[in-house]
Enzyme design. Structure first.
Site, PDB file in Angstrom:
ATOM      1  CB  THR A 117      14.510   5.812  14.366  1.00 59.49           C
ATOM      2  OG1 THR A 117      14.483   4.877  13.290  1.00 59.49           O
ATOM      3  CG2 THR A 117      15.465   6.941  14.022  1.00 59.49           C
ATOM      4  CB  THR A 123      19.551   1.997  12.355  1.00 55.93           C
ATOM      5  OG1 THR A 123      20.155   3.227  12.692  1.00 55.93           O
ATOM      6  CG2 THR A 123      19.919   1.622  10.946  1.00 55.93           C
ATOM      7  CB  CYS A 145      10.787   5.222  13.210  1.00 53.61           C
ATOM      8  SG  CYS A 145      11.322   3.505  13.074  1.00 53.61           S
ATOM      9  N   GLY A 159      13.080  10.045  14.093  1.00 51.17           N
ATOM     10  CA  GLY A 159      13.224   9.540  15.454  1.00 51.17           C
ATOM     11  C   GLY A 159      12.006   9.794  16.324  1.00 51.17           C
TER      12      GLY A 159
END
EC number: 3.4.25.2
Length: 180
Positions: free
Chosen positions: A167, A5, A164, A161
């Site tokens: 994410t 996360t 990655c 986001g």
């Protein structure tokens, strides 16, 4: 590094904000896109988020919340007590999770080894697989934009986001505002 996360915390001039993405990954597979990995503690006066093993993080949340309650909401004392407990307990030392906790006065990273770290600038911290992307974006936006605290966190997590693979851009935030 935890491939789980991204959590970003920002303590601005008027607000403290924590945000996280919603992706839960298992190996190379996305299991869930809308998980909530941030919480309000102490009647909304403290914000917290986790990265790493979900089961481990819930245990850490529960333990930290008890210490926060016993310290009457004193985040600094709770963080130090948390570190002491973590180092004493053999079970806790094996947990694979990290936490960010913040209020209007402090922001702390609680590591998987029981360390308590306050960021050098005292304002921005990030954890998780996309943490460095979010941290870099937040530092740049804090320095070179006029975004308010919540939008700065959202934009930084959006950037993480997009970079990655662990994410996503399903972002949730919580805010603490100054008492008026």
């Amino acid at each position: 590094m935890f491939h789980a996360t991204t959590i970003l915390a920002y303590k601005g001039k008027n607000k403290s904000v924590i945000g996280g993405d919603g992706q839960v990954s298992f190996g190379n597979t996305v299991l869930k896109n809308n998980a909530v990995k941030i919480r309000k503690l102490n009647n909304g006066k403290v914000l917290a988020g986790f990265a790493g093993s979900t089961a481990d993080a819930f245990n850490l949340f529960d333990m930290f919340e008890k210490l926060l309650s016993s310290s009457k909401g004193d985040l600094l004392k709770a963080a130090i007590d948390f570190s002491k407990e973590w180092r004493k307990d053999k079970y806790l030392r094996k947990l694979e999770a990290m936490m960010l906790v913040l209020d209007r006065n402090h922001i702390f990273l609680l590591s998987g080894t029981g360390d308590v770290v306050e960021p050098e600038d005292g304002a921005i911290a990030a954890i998780g697989s996309g943490g460095n992307y979010a941290l870099s974006a937040a530092r740049a936006l804090a320095k070179h934009s006029n975004l308010d605290e919540e939008n700065l966190v959202k934009e930084s997590l959006q950037i993480a986001g997009e970079i990655c693979i662990y994410t996503n851009t399903n972002i949730k935030t919580y805010v603490i505002e100054d008492d008026k």
